[in-house]
Design a protein around this motif. Sequence first.
Motif, PDB file in Angstrom:
ATOM      1  N   PHE A  13      -0.969 -68.963  37.713  1.00 51.79           N
ATOM      2  CA  PHE A  13      -2.207 -68.222  37.437  1.00 51.79           C
ATOM      3  C   PHE A  13      -2.806 -67.705  38.733  1.00 51.79           C
ATOM      4  CE2 PHE A  13      -1.810 -71.452  34.097  1.00 51.79           C
ATOM      5  CZ  PHE A  13      -1.874 -70.653  32.963  1.00 51.79           C
ATOM      6  N   PRO A  14      -3.251 -66.433  38.782  1.00 49.94           N
ATOM      7  CA  PRO A  14      -3.016 -65.387  37.784  1.00 49.94           C
ATOM      8  C   PRO A  14      -1.580 -64.883  37.775  1.00 49.94           C
ATOM      9  CG  PRO A  14      -4.150 -64.472  39.677  1.00 49.94           C
ATOM     10  CD  PRO A  14      -4.050 -65.946  39.921  1.00 49.94           C
ATOM     11  N   SER A  15      -0.737 -65.435  38.650  1.00 47.67           N
ATOM     12  CA  SER A  15       0.667 -65.032  38.728  1.00 47.67           C
ATOM     13  C   SER A  15       1.384 -66.046  39.609  1.00 47.67           C
ATOM     14  CB  SER A  15       0.786 -63.629  39.356  1.00 47.67           C
ATOM     15  OG  SER A  15       2.138 -63.267  39.574  1.00 47.67           O
ATOM     16  N   PHE A  21      -9.643 -62.491  37.756  1.00 46.37           N
ATOM     17  CA  PHE A  21      -9.117 -63.633  37.007  1.00 46.37           C
ATOM     18  C   PHE A  21     -10.159 -64.737  36.877  1.00 46.37           C
ATOM     19  CE2 PHE A  21      -6.755 -67.668  36.639  1.00 46.37           C
ATOM     20  CZ  PHE A  21      -6.099 -67.399  35.449  1.00 46.37           C
ATOM     21  N   TYR A  41     -10.631 -68.334  36.830  1.00 39.29           N
ATOM     22  CA  TYR A  41      -9.935 -69.574  37.188  1.00 39.29           C
ATOM     23  C   TYR A  41     -10.430 -70.777  36.381  1.00 39.29           C
ATOM     24  CZ  TYR A  41      -7.668 -67.281  41.163  1.00 39.29           C
ATOM     25  OH  TYR A  41      -6.886 -66.458  41.948  1.00 39.29           O
TER      26      TYR A  41
END
Length: 271
Positions: A110-112, A132, A134
């Motif tokens: 997250f986010p990647s 994003f 979190y």
Amino acid sequence: MKCFSIDLDGTLLNSDHDISEANLQTINELHEQGHSVILNTGRAYADVVKIKALQNLEIPIFCVNGSVLFSASKELLFEATIPNEIYKELFPILKGLGVGILVYTNYGGFPSTLPPLHNKSKEELNALFEEFNYDEILEKVQLKIYKLIALTHHDQLEKVEEVKKALEGKFEISMASSFPNNVEITSNEAHKGKALLRYQKMMNLDFEEIIAFGDGGNDLAMFEVATTSVAMGNAPLHVQQKADIVTKSNDEDGFAYAVRHLLNLNTVTSN
């Protein structure tokens, strides 16, 4: 048997993030000869198995800098996680330093994760991290956090040292850099070198030699336990200086070249 512990990005993979035929052939030959060949990477498992050339290989995969160990048959052998409470303390510190933050979990990244971001622009990265939420991560059921990556832009590399100074000695964590513009934060038990020793013990193996191949700061942990350490020609100078041997770059089949020509492994056939 000999153990060949191989990093992926910048080592086995070329600049196109592919494995050359020469490197793949060398892995297959070593495997056929009964040596233990292990992929030892900072990548998450899902990002490793996306690589087509690796999908048919039955070899152990150590992911997230030794946080997660999979056997050759894809059995989960070991996990090392960052406690959620430490994450809650760490995250605001990183946020306050103005770095991008990647969180590797049992639900994914997250986010990647890092590999999909390699070709993103500065503006795209800023938008990704700013937009994003979190808070959603901690809402996951039975969440396991394997790694955080603090990511800076290449024109802000001074932030790498700021992150290390801000966290040093405050938490029971390991820190390493797979690229000059990041800091990878894992459990103290996550360590590419410790992972090799742990696997050897768990599987009741006896490695007569450990030969480690890498190009980044997170590969120095492998070099610590290796009988022979091999740095890629594209590795930063400080990594090359820690290695026993420096081979050609990852775009010149440096792994295959080292096995065939620098290590004097005569059992491996030549092209």
